[in-house]
Motif scaffolding. Structure first.
Motif, PDB file in Angstrom:
ATOM      1  N   ARG A   1      35.268  29.471  36.939  1.00 43.26           N
ATOM      2  CA  ARG A   1      34.987  28.205  37.610  1.00 43.26           C
ATOM      3  C   ARG A   1      33.527  27.842  37.378  1.00 43.26           C
ATOM      4  NH1 ARG A   1      37.634  29.800  43.351  1.00 43.26           N
ATOM      5  NH2 ARG A   1      36.521  31.721  42.822  1.00 43.26           N
TER       6      ARG A   1
ATOM      7  N   LEU B   1      45.079  39.050  38.363  1.00 44.06           N
ATOM      8  CA  LEU B   1      43.898  38.307  38.773  1.00 44.06           C
ATOM      9  C   LEU B   1      44.097  37.781  40.195  1.00 44.06           C
ATOM     10  CD1 LEU B   1      41.172  36.935  38.163  1.00 44.06           C
ATOM     11  CD2 LEU B   1      42.459  34.981  37.242  1.00 44.06           C
ATOM     12  N   VAL B   2      43.118  38.075  41.054  1.00 42.32           N
ATOM     13  CA  VAL B   2      43.118  37.588  42.440  1.00 42.32           C
ATOM     14  C   VAL B   2      41.859  36.762  42.643  1.00 42.32           C
ATOM     15  CG1 VAL B   2      43.149  38.200  44.884  1.00 42.32           C
ATOM     16  CG2 VAL B   2      44.409  39.601  43.227  1.00 42.32           C
ATOM     17  N   GLN B   3      42.027  35.534  43.139  1.00 42.90           N
ATOM     18  CA  GLN B   3      40.887  34.672  43.434  1.00 42.90           C
ATOM     19  C   GLN B   3      40.979  34.196  44.878  1.00 42.90           C
ATOM     20  OE1 GLN B   3      40.974  31.559  40.467  1.00 42.90           O
ATOM     21  NE2 GLN B   3      39.604  32.679  39.103  1.00 42.90           N
ATOM     22  N   ASP B   4      39.914  34.474  45.640  1.00 45.58           N
ATOM     23  CA  ASP B   4      39.847  34.060  47.053  1.00 45.58           C
ATOM     24  C   ASP B   4      41.051  34.554  47.840  1.00 45.58           C
ATOM     25  OD1 ASP B   4      37.479  32.701  46.432  1.00 45.58           O
ATOM     26  OD2 ASP B   4      38.584  30.889  45.880  1.00 45.58           O
TER      27      ASP B   4
ATOM     28  N   LEU C   1      29.791  33.537  40.779  1.00 45.69           N
ATOM     29  CA  LEU C   1      30.814  34.550  40.509  1.00 45.69           C
ATOM     30  C   LEU C   1      30.507  35.820  41.282  1.00 45.69           C
ATOM     31  CD1 LEU C   1      33.249  35.582  38.825  1.00 45.69           C
ATOM     32  CD2 LEU C   1      31.591  36.289  37.096  1.00 45.69           C
TER      33      LEU C   1
ATOM     34  N   PHE D   1      41.995  43.092  48.062  1.00 48.15           N
ATOM     35  CA  PHE D   1      41.489  41.720  47.998  1.00 48.15           C
ATOM     36  C   PHE D   1      42.333  40.757  48.832  1.00 48.15           C
ATOM     37  CE2 PHE D   1      40.351  43.950  44.125  1.00 48.15           C
ATOM     38  CZ  PHE D   1      38.968  43.789  44.108  1.00 48.15           C
TER      39      PHE D   1
ATOM     40  N   GLN E   1      46.865  35.114  41.307  1.00 40.34           N
ATOM     41  CA  GLN E   1      46.962  34.067  40.291  1.00 40.34           C
ATOM     42  C   GLN E   1      47.945  34.417  39.183  1.00 40.34           C
ATOM     43  OE1 GLN E   1      45.234  31.165  40.758  1.00 40.34           O
ATOM     44  NE2 GLN E   1      44.629  32.120  42.695  1.00 40.34           N
TER      45      GLN E   1
ATOM     46  N   MET F   1      32.866  39.197  41.410  1.00 41.39           N
ATOM     47  CA  MET F   1      34.171  39.759  41.021  1.00 41.39           C
ATOM     48  C   MET F   1      34.062  41.249  40.828  1.00 41.39           C
ATOM     49  SD  MET F   1      36.522  39.004  37.633  1.00 41.39           S
ATOM     50  CE  MET F   1      37.017  37.368  38.112  1.00 41.39           C
TER      51      MET F   1
ATOM     52  N   SER G   1      34.385  39.182  48.694  1.00 42.26           N
ATOM     53  CA  SER G   1      34.630  37.868  48.079  1.00 42.26           C
ATOM     54  C   SER G   1      36.115  37.644  47.823  1.00 42.26           C
ATOM     55  CB  SER G   1      33.861  37.751  46.766  1.00 42.26           C
ATOM     56  OG  SER G   1      34.408  38.631  45.792  1.00 42.26           O
ATOM     57  N   ARG G   2      36.885  38.724  47.904  1.00 41.98           N
ATOM     58  CA  ARG G   2      38.336  38.703  47.693  1.00 41.98           C
ATOM     59  C   ARG G   2      38.702  38.145  46.315  1.00 41.98           C
ATOM     60  NH1 ARG G   2      41.638  35.988  52.250  1.00 41.98           N
ATOM     61  NH2 ARG G   2      40.294  34.229  51.700  1.00 41.98           N
ATOM     62  N   THR G   3      37.838  38.413  45.354  1.00 44.85           N
ATOM     63  CA  THR G   3      38.101  38.033  43.960  1.00 44.85           C
ATOM     64  C   THR G   3      37.993  39.274  43.101  1.00 44.85           C
ATOM     65  OG1 THR G   3      37.300  35.777  44.238  1.00 44.85           O
ATOM     66  CG2 THR G   3      37.354  36.659  42.001  1.00 44.85           C
TER      67      THR G   3
END
Length: 662
Positions: free
Chosen positions: A484, A639-642, A489, A615, A646, A491, A598-600
């Motif tokens: 993004r 992949l984990v975002q927020d 970032l 996460f 994903q 991660m 950050s849970r990412t």
């Protein structure tokens, strides 16, 4: 006609046939000759233009066909005489050695009764010969036989049963051809049958020449020849290269009871079920259909043989990734609501042994998910241009909710290419076209239309990625994964030793650099040269990369602790770390927990299945792209975002030479 061996039956039959043929043209008189003594009895008579059919005991299975056709001939003559008042040629059915025929074809006697009762008024007559009456000449047959002839017989009883007198038992061997004939209740004649002195072949030749000179029409046959064991499509179809999905011509059907043969047609706008046992030709049937339609449709074959050919768009049952992608392709069309419009290319799924597939997929959660997708494709597919041709051992192999939706059902029988199916409420036998393999080059060009379903490669070069900031590819749809651009970032790359943590770090780092041309990347080697304060005083955006957190020296670890203690808000500072899951779980007070919050994260290998809760992801749906992920190569994970999953991603590698995703 009854007579023991050597009494002159066969000679009498030949004489009778030739005498009738000499006096009548083929348009007035026809013969069906049935010889169950090897075929020699009628000799050259079979070449007469009057003969419309010959059957011997060497013609396996033909007798049953002839019985059915003779019944059909009676119905045909009834219609013609009733509706058109035609003058039809008389048909003589001549049988030599009825007893042998009755042993091979027991139902023949019953058909004789029907012909004897109905045939005379329709111009069909029987001449049957046997050595002794016995059971083969039933009371019903004798009751309808106006002319009875007895040559020499072995017993008075046999003579009495045929001609009402024991005279035929007294005929001597020295006079072959001596006969007694009963014409009515009181009319008994003793006579000497004639014998042909000349060459029968010469007489037949004269009759043939006479027929040609008088231009006699070729007589109509009461039955058609059986369909050949090898039936070539090019010899039958006028437009063999122009398939019509509502009328796909795959063979011929044989209907002797109606004296016809016609096209075996599949409507590929609807599903088709083909049943058969092992080695019955199910796979060959699918190859035949594929060869006919593959130039006009997206055709995929799912097989369970273990030797699928991807160049021919064959998908192995065990290759769940490709099965998933194929079903996703079909469901995307269904979800989009695409109907059968001419602008959409039809999708045809050829699924071999779907019963084996179903049993295989019901064993685990992921398999159940795939089977549920398959059921939806079967139920909703035809309305959206998706057709399935399914093969299985029996019609009961599918649940009723699916089998009840399939109207076209065909069964393969014992011989190669043989098929049985329902037509107009009756079961008919047929023959599929012989499948010929297409040349490899031609096959490849034909299959290009269907090259949508493909594997995600285990190695993807960074140079293959097209978008700025891309560092990998989503396994489900091959979309590129990008950072993004306007967000800082933070991660964690989580994985065991050898799962590709360093490779992923390098790929993400290069993607970040592509987005931040004026940015600065700092690694552990820079800690000894710069203080935390100096880092925060930098005027450019910074990416801090820490690999192998569990192996950091005490000085580097202390440097990172100070970093988090002095971290300033709204500072353009990004963090990227690689850590094993055990370390992340066991070090609750460590500075890595600041990044984890950050849970990412990107969970490599087995961590995708077991450690997503780190996460905030506590339940994940099964994925074929995740199964066996450790064997797919390094750099693949979840992949984990927020805190939101994903999907599975394959990270790119700058160390890899450029390789295709496929």
């Amino acid at each position: 006609m009854v007579g023991t061996t050597g009494s002159g039956k066969s000679e009498f039959l030949r004489t009778l046939i030739l005498a009738l043929a000499v006096r009548s043209s083929p348009s007035e008189l026809n013969f069906v000759l049935i010889d169950y003594k090897g075929g020699a009895a009628f000799d050259a008579c079979t070449h007469l233009p009057h003969v419309v059919g010959v059957i011997t005991d060497l013609d396996t299975g033909l007798a049953e066909r002839v019985l059915t056709s003779l019944e059909a001939e009676l119905r045909y003559r009834e219609r013609e005489l009733r509706d058109f008042d035609k003058t039809l040629p008389r048909l003589f059915v001549v049988v030599d050695e009825l007893a042998a025929l009755a042993v091979d074809v027991p139902e023949f006697i019953g058909s004789l009764v029907s012909i004897a009762q109905r045939g005379r008024s329709l111009g069909v007559h029987l001449i049957v010969a046997t050595q002794r009456p016995g059971a083969v000449l039933s009371a019903d047959v004798l009751a309808n036989a106006n002319i009875r002839v007895a040559l020499r017989v072995q017993s008075v009883h046999d003579s009495q049963e045929i001609v009402g007198s024991g005279v035929a038992a007294g005929f001597t061997r020295d006079v072959p051809g001596r006969a007694a004939m009963r014409l009515g209740p009181n009319d008994l004649f003793i006579f000497q049958t004639a014998m042909i002195a000349g060459n029968i072949a010469d007489i037949v030749e004269v009759i043939v020449e006479a027929s040609e000179l008088t231009k006699s029409e070729k007589p109509r046959r009461p039955w058609l020849d059986p369909l050949p064991a090898v039936l070539m499509r090019a010899n039958v179809c006028e437009n063999a290269d122009e398939p019509n999905f509502s009328e796909v011509h795959i063979g011929m059907l044989d209907d002797p009871s109606c004296q016809r043969q016609f096209n075996l047609i599949l409507d590929l706008n609807q599903h088709v079920m083909v049943t058969g046992g092992s080695r019955s030709g199910k796979s060959s049937c699918l190859k035949l259909i594929r060869g006919i339609i593959e130039t006009s449709a997206m055709v995929y074959t799912i097989v369970g043989t273990g030797n699928s050919d991807h160049s021919k768009n064959e998908i192995d049952l065990a290759d769940r990734e490709l099965v998933q992608r194929l079903l996703d392709l079909c469901l995307s069309r269904i979800v989009d609501g695409r109907s059968q419009q001419s602008s959409f290319t039809r999708i045809v799924l050829l699924i071999d042994d779907i019963d084996v597939w179903r049993n295989h997929f019901l064993e685990d959660r992921l398999g159940l998910s795939l089977w549920a997708m398959m059921q939806r494709v079967i139920i909703e597919g035809p309305a959206h241009g998706i057709t399935c041709v399914l093969t299985m051992a029996s019609g009961q192999s599918l649940p009723a909710i699916l089998s009840s939706r399939i109207r076209q059902k065909w069964q393969l029988d014992g011989h190669p290419g043989g098929v049985i199916g329902e037509y107009e409420g009756r079961l008919l036998r047929g023959q599929l076209f012989f499948h010929t393999e297409v040349e490899a080059s031609d096959q490849t060009s034909r299959s290009q239309k269907s090259s949508v379903v493909r594997h995600l490669g285990s190695r993807i070069a960074t140079a293959e990625l097209r978008q700025r900031g891309a560092w990998g590819v989503f396994a489900k749809d091959f979309e590129e994964v990008c950072l993004r651009p306007l967000a800082d970032l933070a991660m964690c790359v989580v994985g065991h030793v050898g799962s590709g943590r360093t490779t992923v770090l390098e790929s993400i780092m290069r993607a970040w650099q592509a987005q931040h041309a004026d940015g600065r990347v700092l690694s552990v080697s820079d800690f000894s040269e710069m203080t935390v304060e100096q880092v925060f005083e930098m005027s450019v955006t910074v990416l801090l990369v820490v690999d192998d957190v569990e192996s950091l020296s005490s000085l580097s670890d202390e440097w990172m602790q100070q970093f988090f203690m002095q971290q300033q808000p709204n500072k353009n500072m990004s963090l990227l770390i690689a850590v094993p899951p055990v370390f992340l779980r066991s070090r609750g007070e460590h500075w890595v927990q600041q990044v984890r919050r950050s849970r990412t994260g990107f969970l490599l290998g087995e961590c995708a299945e077991h450690d997503a809760d780190l996460f905030g992801v506590y339940s994940t749906s099964p994925s074929v792209y995740q199964q066996g992920i450790g064997q797919q190569g390094i750099g693949r994970g979840l992949l984990v975002q927020d805190g939101i999953s994903q999907g599975i991603v394959q990270a790119a590698s700058s160390a890899m030479p450029p390789l295709s995703i496929v």
